[in-house]
Design a protein around this motif. Structure first.
Motif, PDB file in Angstrom:
ATOM      1  N   PHE A 289       0.859  -1.177   0.000  1.00 16.23           N
ATOM      2  CA  PHE A 289       0.000   0.000   0.000  1.00 16.23           C
ATOM      3  C   PHE A 289       0.896   1.228   0.000  1.00 16.23           C
ATOM      4  CE2 PHE A 289      -2.717  -3.185   2.070  1.00 16.23           C
ATOM      5  CZ  PHE A 289      -3.816  -3.114   1.238  1.00 16.23           C
ATOM      6  N   LEU A 290       0.528   2.235  -0.779  1.00 18.19           N
ATOM      7  CA  LEU A 290       1.327   3.453  -0.855  1.00 18.19           C
ATOM      8  C   LEU A 290       0.787   4.490   0.118  1.00 18.19           C
ATOM      9  CD1 LEU A 290       1.889   3.752  -4.704  1.00 18.19           C
ATOM     10  CD2 LEU A 290       3.374   2.726  -2.976  1.00 18.19           C
ATOM     11  N   LEU A 291       1.687   5.362   0.574  1.00 18.45           N
ATOM     12  CA  LEU A 291       1.318   6.436   1.482  1.00 18.45           C
ATOM     13  C   LEU A 291       1.375   7.768   0.754  1.00 18.45           C
ATOM     14  CD1 LEU A 291       3.428   5.371   4.601  1.00 18.45           C
ATOM     15  CD2 LEU A 291       1.046   4.804   4.083  1.00 18.45           C
ATOM     16  N   ASN A 292       0.565   8.720   1.192  1.00 20.13           N
ATOM     17  CA  ASN A 292       0.622  10.057   0.607  1.00 20.13           C
ATOM     18  C   ASN A 292       1.661  10.893   1.362  1.00 20.13           C
ATOM     19  OD1 ASN A 292      -0.630  10.957   2.982  1.00 20.13           O
ATOM     20  ND2 ASN A 292      -2.665  11.002   2.063  1.00 20.13           N
TER      21      ASN A 292
ATOM     22  N   GLN B  42       9.582   3.931  -0.295  1.00 20.34           N
ATOM     23  CA  GLN B  42       8.745   4.214   0.864  1.00 20.34           C
ATOM     24  C   GLN B  42       9.218   3.395   2.072  1.00 20.34           C
ATOM     25  OE1 GLN B  42       4.310   4.605   0.419  1.00 20.34           O
ATOM     26  NE2 GLN B  42       4.390   2.587   1.357  1.00 20.34           N
ATOM     27  N   HIS B  43       9.518   2.112   1.864  1.00 19.75           N
ATOM     28  CA  HIS B  43       9.997   1.259   2.952  1.00 19.75           C
ATOM     29  C   HIS B  43      11.290   1.804   3.537  1.00 19.75           C
ATOM     30  CE1 HIS B  43       7.437  -2.417   2.766  1.00 19.75           C
ATOM     31  NE2 HIS B  43       7.170  -1.923   1.563  1.00 19.75           N
TER      32      HIS B  43
ATOM     33  N   LEU C  69      14.403   4.599   7.842  1.00 22.28           N
ATOM     34  CA  LEU C  69      15.324   5.637   8.274  1.00 22.28           C
ATOM     35  C   LEU C  69      14.728   6.516   9.368  1.00 22.28           C
ATOM     36  CD1 LEU C  69      16.778   6.731   4.821  1.00 22.28           C
ATOM     37  CD2 LEU C  69      17.922   5.357   6.564  1.00 22.28           C
ATOM     38  N   VAL C  70      13.438   6.751   9.313  1.00 20.71           N
ATOM     39  CA  VAL C  70      12.776   7.653  10.254  1.00 20.71           C
ATOM     40  C   VAL C  70      12.386   6.940  11.557  1.00 20.71           C
ATOM     41  CG1 VAL C  70      10.726   9.083  10.582  1.00 20.71           C
ATOM     42  CG2 VAL C  70      11.932   9.140   8.417  1.00 20.71           C
ATOM     43  N   LEU C  71      11.945   5.701  11.448  1.00 23.26           N
ATOM     44  CA  LEU C  71      11.481   4.969  12.628  1.00 23.26           C
ATOM     45  C   LEU C  71      12.618   4.702  13.611  1.00 23.26           C
ATOM     46  CD1 LEU C  71       9.160   2.305  10.993  1.00 23.26           C
ATOM     47  CD2 LEU C  71       8.457   4.142  12.520  1.00 23.26           C
ATOM     48  N   HIS C  72      12.291   4.714  14.891  1.00 21.99           N
ATOM     49  CA  HIS C  72      13.235   4.355  15.947  1.00 21.99           C
ATOM     50  C   HIS C  72      12.965   2.914  16.365  1.00 21.99           C
ATOM     51  CE1 HIS C  72      13.254   8.732  16.135  1.00 21.99           C
ATOM     52  NE2 HIS C  72      14.460   8.623  16.664  1.00 21.99           N
ATOM     53  N   LYS C  73      13.999   2.251  16.811  1.00 20.83           N
ATOM     54  CA  LYS C  73      13.818   0.886  17.310  1.00 20.83           C
ATOM     55  C   LYS C  73      12.759   0.909  18.410  1.00 20.83           C
ATOM     56  CE  LYS C  73      18.394  -0.909  16.251  1.00 20.83           C
ATOM     57  NZ  LYS C  73      18.915   0.143  15.418  1.00 20.83           N
ATOM     58  N   GLY C  74      11.845  -0.052  18.324  1.00 22.13           N
ATOM     59  CA  GLY C  74      10.784  -0.161  19.313  1.00 22.13           C
ATOM     60  C   GLY C  74       9.473   0.477  18.900  1.00 22.13           C
TER      61      GLY C  74
ATOM     62  N   TYR D 285      17.649  -5.003   2.723  1.00 24.97           N
ATOM     63  CA  TYR D 285      18.185  -4.040   1.766  1.00 24.97           C
ATOM     64  C   TYR D 285      19.700  -3.977   1.942  1.00 24.97           C
ATOM     65  CZ  TYR D 285      13.471  -2.382   0.860  1.00 24.97           C
ATOM     66  OH  TYR D 285      12.154  -2.306   0.506  1.00 24.97           O
ATOM     67  N   LYS D 286      20.405  -3.896   0.833  1.00 19.94           N
ATOM     68  CA  LYS D 286      21.860  -3.760   0.863  1.00 19.94           C
ATOM     69  C   LYS D 286      22.213  -2.355   0.404  1.00 19.94           C
ATOM     70  CE  LYS D 286      26.113  -5.399  -1.192  1.00 19.94           C
ATOM     71  NZ  LYS D 286      26.709  -6.216  -2.240  1.00 19.94           N
TER      72      LYS D 286
END
Length: 99
Positions: free
Chosen positions: A5-8, A28-29, A34-39, A78-79
């Motif tokens: 699913f795509l996000l706007n 998008q993934h 990159l933005v999300l923090h662990k947890g 991802y590499k």
């Protein structure tokens, strides 16, 4: 290439004619990783780079930031092919999905 699913621009599900839009979602993934923090993702608490932890910190080294990005993306298959980080924090990232 992954499809999802795509996000706007507001990071909400994109819709068209009342239906969710799906499509190529690798960029998008990676952006979300990159933005999300662990947890932050309860389904997968070890995933996320948390770039905001590095931005504007005097103790942040480019080498440490590169390592965290590589490890964070690797956790989702991802590499990182190349990554160049400028002194102002902007960076160029080239990656591929390892299937």
């Amino acid at each position: 290439m992954r499809e999802d699913f795509l996000l706007n621009d507001d990071k909400e599900f994109a819709t068209e004619d009342g239906d969710f839009i799906t499509g190529e979602s690798d960029d998008q993934h990676v952006e979300l990783l990159l933005v999300l923090h662990k947890g932050e993702l309860k389904e997968n608490p070890t995933i996320g780079v948390g770039l905001s932890n590095f931005i504007g910190k005097q103790t942040t080294s480019k080498a440490n930031m590169k390592r965290e990005i590589k490890v964070g993306l690797q956790a989702d298959n991802y590499k990182v092919k190349t990554i160049d980080i400028e002194d102002n924090g902007h960076f160029d990232l080239d990656y591929e999905l390892e299937e």
